[in-house]
Design a protein around this motif. Structure first.
Motif, PDB file in Angstrom:
ATOM      1  N   ALA A 120     -66.494  16.594  64.032  1.00  0.00           N
ATOM      2  CA  ALA A 120     -65.801  17.802  63.577  1.00  0.00           C
ATOM      3  C   ALA A 120     -64.865  17.484  62.417  1.00  0.00           C
ATOM      4  N   LEU A 121     -64.173  16.356  62.517  1.00  0.00           N
ATOM      5  CA  LEU A 121     -63.270  15.960  61.428  1.00  0.00           C
ATOM      6  C   LEU A 121     -64.035  15.708  60.138  1.00  0.00           C
ATOM      7  N   ALA A 122     -65.246  15.238  60.265  1.00  0.00           N
ATOM      8  CA  ALA A 122     -66.031  14.885  59.081  1.00  0.00           C
ATOM      9  C   ALA A 122     -66.648  16.088  58.387  1.00  0.00           C
ATOM     10  N   SER A 123     -66.997  17.137  59.164  1.00  0.00           N
ATOM     11  CA  SER A 123     -67.801  18.183  58.515  1.00  0.00           C
ATOM     12  C   SER A 123     -67.556  19.612  58.986  1.00  0.00           C
ATOM     13  N   GLU A 124     -66.607  19.831  59.898  1.00  0.00           N
ATOM     14  CA  GLU A 124     -66.457  21.184  60.425  1.00  0.00           C
ATOM     15  C   GLU A 124     -65.113  21.802  60.045  1.00  0.00           C
ATOM     16  N   THR A 125     -64.941  23.067  60.420  1.00  0.00           N
ATOM     17  CA  THR A 125     -63.752  23.822  60.050  1.00  0.00           C
ATOM     18  C   THR A 125     -62.527  23.335  60.826  1.00  0.00           C
ATOM     19  N   PRO A 126     -61.326  23.631  60.325  1.00  0.00           N
ATOM     20  CA  PRO A 126     -60.115  23.263  61.064  1.00  0.00           C
ATOM     21  C   PRO A 126     -60.088  23.839  62.480  1.00  0.00           C
ATOM     22  N   GLU A 127     -60.652  25.035  62.652  1.00  0.00           N
ATOM     23  CA  GLU A 127     -60.691  25.646  63.978  1.00  0.00           C
ATOM     24  C   GLU A 127     -61.541  24.816  64.942  1.00  0.00           C
ATOM     25  N   ARG A 128     -62.699  24.343  64.469  1.00  0.00           N
ATOM     26  CA  ARG A 128     -63.557  23.513  65.307  1.00  0.00           C
ATOM     27  C   ARG A 128     -62.910  22.150  65.554  1.00  0.00           C
ATOM     28  N   GLN A 129     -62.255  21.622  64.554  1.00  0.00           N
ATOM     29  CA  GLN A 129     -61.570  20.341  64.719  1.00  0.00           C
ATOM     30  C   GLN A 129     -60.498  20.441  65.804  1.00  0.00           C
ATOM     31  N   GLU A 130     -59.765  21.540  65.765  1.00  0.00           N
ATOM     32  CA  GLU A 130     -58.718  21.738  66.771  1.00  0.00           C
ATOM     33  C   GLU A 130     -59.321  21.905  68.159  1.00  0.00           C
ATOM     34  N   ALA A 131     -60.420  22.623  68.241  1.00  0.00           N
ATOM     35  CA  ALA A 131     -61.081  22.824  69.529  1.00  0.00           C
ATOM     36  C   ALA A 131     -61.574  21.496  70.103  1.00  0.00           C
ATOM     37  N   GLU A 132     -62.157  20.667  69.253  1.00  0.00           N
ATOM     38  CA  GLU A 132     -62.661  19.376  69.727  1.00  0.00           C
ATOM     39  C   GLU A 132     -61.515  18.431  70.089  1.00  0.00           C
ATOM     40  N   LEU A 133     -60.408  18.534  69.375  1.00  0.00           N
ATOM     41  CA  LEU A 133     -59.226  17.743  69.742  1.00  0.00           C
ATOM     42  C   LEU A 133     -58.739  18.151  71.119  1.00  0.00           C
ATOM     43  N   GLY A 134     -58.733  19.448  71.376  1.00  0.00           N
ATOM     44  CA  GLY A 134     -58.325  19.936  72.688  1.00  0.00           C
ATOM     45  C   GLY A 134     -59.236  19.416  73.789  1.00  0.00           C
ATOM     46  N   ASP A 135     -60.552  19.406  73.533  1.00  0.00           N
ATOM     47  CA  ASP A 135     -61.504  18.894  74.524  1.00  0.00           C
ATOM     48  C   ASP A 135     -61.255  17.415  74.800  1.00  0.00           C
ATOM     49  N   LEU A 136     -60.948  16.668  73.739  1.00  0.00           N
ATOM     50  CA  LEU A 136     -60.689  15.238  73.902  1.00  0.00           C
ATOM     51  C   LEU A 136     -59.428  15.002  74.725  1.00  0.00           C
ATOM     52  N   LEU A 137     -58.374  15.739  74.414  1.00  0.00           N
ATOM     53  CA  LEU A 137     -57.126  15.600  75.165  1.00  0.00           C
ATOM     54  C   LEU A 137     -57.317  15.999  76.626  1.00  0.00           C
ATOM     55  N   PHE A 138     -58.093  17.049  76.850  1.00  0.00           N
ATOM     56  CA  PHE A 138     -58.359  17.494  78.221  1.00  0.00           C
ATOM     57  C   PHE A 138     -59.042  16.377  79.016  1.00  0.00           C
ATOM     58  N   THR A 139     -59.982  15.687  78.380  1.00  0.00           N
ATOM     59  CA  THR A 139     -60.696  14.613  79.067  1.00  0.00           C
ATOM     60  C   THR A 139     -59.777  13.425  79.337  1.00  0.00           C
TER      61      THR A 139
ATOM     62  N   GLU B  36     -67.730  13.885  69.305  1.00  0.00           N
ATOM     63  CA  GLU B  36     -67.740  15.259  68.797  1.00  0.00           C
ATOM     64  C   GLU B  36     -66.504  15.542  67.948  1.00  0.00           C
ATOM     65  N   PHE B  37     -65.369  14.958  68.326  1.00  0.00           N
ATOM     66  CA  PHE B  37     -64.153  15.141  67.528  1.00  0.00           C
ATOM     67  C   PHE B  37     -64.302  14.478  66.168  1.00  0.00           C
ATOM     68  N   GLU B  38     -64.864  13.268  66.150  1.00  0.00           N
ATOM     69  CA  GLU B  38     -65.064  12.566  64.882  1.00  0.00           C
ATOM     70  C   GLU B  38     -66.014  13.353  63.973  1.00  0.00           C
TER      71      GLU B  38
ATOM     72  N   GLU C  16     -67.777   8.569  80.364  1.00  0.00           N
ATOM     73  CA  GLU C  16     -68.899   9.055  79.552  1.00  0.00           C
ATOM     74  C   GLU C  16     -68.502  10.334  78.817  1.00  0.00           C
ATOM     75  N   LYS C  17     -67.817  11.217  79.537  1.00  0.00           N
ATOM     76  CA  LYS C  17     -67.360  12.464  78.917  1.00  0.00           C
ATOM     77  C   LYS C  17     -66.358  12.186  77.808  1.00  0.00           C
ATOM     78  N   PHE C  18     -65.474  11.203  78.037  1.00  0.00           N
ATOM     79  CA  PHE C  18     -64.488  10.846  77.013  1.00  0.00           C
ATOM     80  C   PHE C  18     -65.175  10.399  75.726  1.00  0.00           C
ATOM     81  N   HIS C  19     -66.147   9.490  75.848  1.00  0.00           N
ATOM     82  CA  HIS C  19     -66.834   8.992  74.647  1.00  0.00           C
ATOM     83  C   HIS C  19     -67.635  10.105  73.972  1.00  0.00           C
ATOM     84  N   GLU C  20     -68.188  11.005  74.755  1.00  0.00           N
ATOM     85  CA  GLU C  20     -68.903  12.158  74.196  1.00  0.00           C
ATOM     86  C   GLU C  20     -67.953  13.037  73.385  1.00  0.00           C
ATOM     87  N   GLU C  21     -66.771  13.332  73.973  1.00  0.00           N
ATOM     88  CA  GLU C  21     -65.795  14.193  73.285  1.00  0.00           C
ATOM     89  C   GLU C  21     -65.215  13.494  72.058  1.00  0.00           C
ATOM     90  N   LEU C  22     -65.018  12.187  72.138  1.00  0.00           N
ATOM     91  CA  LEU C  22     -64.502  11.441  70.984  1.00  0.00           C
ATOM     92  C   LEU C  22     -65.487  11.520  69.825  1.00  0.00           C
TER      93      LEU C  22
END
Length: 273
Positions: free
Chosen positions: A195-214, A191-193, A183-189
């Motif tokens: 971020a890629l669509a509408s947020e800053t590179p910093e947020r995109q990187e942060a969400e990528l990190g959260d996804l990898l962590f999960t 959020e990453f998508e 469930e956490k994985f799908h949530e982070e995925l």
């Protein structure tokens, strides 16, 4: 048998002494090697890391002569670092060797003392307790975070993440079952998508990190090694590219994407046959 082992030990010490003398000669301002003479502990750290990885790769290859060679390269880094610090007047290889010997004796009281253990888990528990006592650590509210912070400073990211995950889980910071992890994985995925669509590179990187962590959490639950998994993928990718290059009649950059996909599938078929 003991006499034979003593002879082998003596031969090993003689060989080690020769290595020490060779390294000292390389660092000798009078006739030494110009490259070795300009090295510092800091400039050599990259080689310590590279040689350690090459030892691991050699062990996986199961080529005994290659393993011995790479262990020698890693040992050189230890002797060279000790030589430089000896020149600085800080310590020598003697202190390095004595230090690790005494540490092993202290942390194995079931071998060198009168402590009894039943299994490897008890050995690990004793090791951690003795290690903490050596560092003067006492239980505190931030002891866990201090240890986890050390992992981020000292280890490659994937290895650090797995260590952090295991220690946090042991402290009770854990899902009840793997369904919660998914469930956490799908949530982070998601959020990453977003971020890629509408947020800053910093947020995109942060969400990528959260996804990898999960993803690492999933690996832990399934007793998989994420570092080894990624290394395996890297090796397979390179092998497939090599086959593509061998069957191609021109540089790969001259092929269209659909043609490259055809070559890729041929390479996969060859490797799986």
């Amino acid at each position: 048998m003991k006499s034979e082992q003593n002879n082998k030990n003596a031969e090993t010490l003689t060989a080690l002494q020769e290595l020490i003398e060779v390294v000292a000669k390389l660092r000798d301002p009078d006739g030494g090697c110009p490259w070795d003479l300009v090295q510092t502990p800091q400039s050599l750290t990259q080689y310590v890391i590279e040689e350690a990885y090459e030892v691991v790769d050699a062990i996986k290859s199961e080529d005994k002569s290659h393993i011995a060679e790479e262990l020698g390269d890693l040992l050189l880094q230890v002797v060279l670092q000790a030589q430089i610090f000896q020149e600085y007047g800080d310590f020598s290889l003697k202190e390095v060797v004595e230090g690790i010997s005494q540490k092993l004796i202290r942390r194995h009281p079931h071998v060198f003392g009168d402590v009894s253990v039943q299994n490897a888990d008890e050995v690990n528990q004793n090791w951690e307790q003795i290690k903490a006592a050596e560092k003067g650590e006492t239980p505190s509210n931030n002891q866990l975070t201090e240890k986890l912070s050390g992992y981020t400073r000292k280890l490659p990211p994937l290895t650090a993440t797995m260590k952090i995950s295991r220690k946090a889980a042991a402290a009770g910071f854990e899902w009840e079952d793997i369904d919660g992890v998914w469930e956490k994985f799908h949530e982070e995925l998601q959020e990453f998508e977003q971020a890629l669509a509408s947020e800053t590179p910093e947020r995109q990187e942060a969400e990528l990190g959260d996804l990898l962590f999960t993803i690492v959490q999933i690996a832990r639950w399934k007793n998989l090694d994420p570092s080894e998994a990624l290394q395996g993928t890297n090796r397979r990718f390179i092998r497939r590219l090599k086959i593509m290059e061998s069957v191609a009649d021109r540089p790969l950059s001259d092929y269209s994407l659909p043609d490259l996909e055809i070559l890729w599938q041929k390479a996969k078929a060859i490797l799986s046959s």
